[in-house]
Design an enzyme around this catalytic site. Structure first.
Site, PDB file in Angstrom:
ATOM      1  N   TYR A   1     -33.386   1.281 -82.828  1.00 32.97           N
ATOM      2  CA  TYR A   1     -34.299   1.801 -82.044  1.00 32.97           C
ATOM      3  C   TYR A   1     -35.760   1.700 -82.072  1.00 32.97           C
ATOM      4  CZ  TYR A   1     -36.807   5.996 -80.132  1.00 32.97           C
ATOM      5  OH  TYR A   1     -37.330   6.874 -79.234  1.00 32.97           O
ATOM      6  N   GLY A   2     -36.291   1.416 -83.135  1.00 27.83           N
ATOM      7  CA  GLY A   2     -37.891   1.015 -83.359  1.00 27.83           C
ATOM      8  C   GLY A   2     -38.051  -0.746 -82.976  1.00 27.83           C
TER       9      GLY A   2
END
Length: 239
Positions: free
Chosen positions: A136-137
């Site tokens: 995600y990041g």
């Protein structure tokens, strides 16, 4: 008043801010699902389909990319979804926007671009450098690079808003007791930041946007100085 295409505007974060944005601008929402707010024009489509995206950006003035994806572990599904939403989708949207004559965009990123956000102080938008390795990041910070590339390649102006846990005001009050700190951000404060970002245009710019009004977790000096924005929500003093 400008015409804003909100990509992913039917999601949880989009639903917090689009009713407020619609009070100031003409808001069109591009999503697979219709929005809850009938004041917004709904454009159905898939952000990974170039034809859908090209049709949606036609006649718009500003692109607001709010498709966020889900914070999941590094499963194969999460990998595919992360790259589709935060990399491929961002590129397709900006590419279509450029060819439709749109010169300004806003990308809602996240403070999850930092590997250990919350354990170290964010001095400014460059220090520390984004370093997340989870899918995600990592894909969200790749999305920022897609934005930076669009500025260089096509001369667009793009404001990146690095968000932290947008929630309703009621939910914010439940998690933000006096004397405690949280980076949760109310929809009202986030909408104000987006409205400021609609007007500000100067190449590629990133801004830390949180509800941490005491700035215990990171500085929001750039947002104050450039966007004239800071979070206004405070803990309720009522019993």
């Amino acid at each position: 008043m400008v015409r804003i295409l909100v990509v992913g505007g039917s999601g949880d974060v989009g639903s917090l801010v689009t009713p407020i944005l619609a009070q100031h601008h003409e808001v069109h929402i591009f999503d697979r699902q219709p929005p809850a707010d009938p004041a917004c024009v709904y454009v159905a489509g898939d952000l990974t389909n170039p034809a859908d995206v090209a049709s949606a950006v036609t006649g718009m003035d500003v692109l607001l990319y709010m498709a966020m994806g889900h914070k999941e572990f590094n499963t194969l599904e999460a990998i595919v979804t992360g790259f589709d939403i935060s990399v491929k989708g961002v590129y397709l949207a900006l590419h279509a926007a450029h060819h439709a004559g749109i010169t300004h965009a806003i990308y809602t990123s996240t403070l999850s671009i930092y590997e250990n956000f919350g354990s170290h102080y964010i001095e400014d938008e460059n220090t520390p450098a984004p370093d997340a390795t989870d899918i995600y990041g990592f894909t969200k910070r790749l999305g920022e690079e897609v934005c930076r590339n669009a500025v260089t390649a096509w001369g667009m102006s793009i404001n990146v808003l690095r968000l932290c846990l947008p929630v309703s005001t009621a939910d914010w009050q439940r998690v933000a007791a006096e004397g405690q700190h949280t980076c949760h951000t109310t929809g009202d404060d986030l909408a104000r930041a987006i409205l400021a970002a609609v007007d500000y245009r100067d190449g590629f710019q990133a801004f830390t946007i949180t509800g941490d009004y005491e700035e215990r977790m990171g500085s929001m000096a750039k947002a104050r100085q450039v966007l004239q924005w800071s979070p206004l929500t405070r803990p309720s003093t009522s019993e």
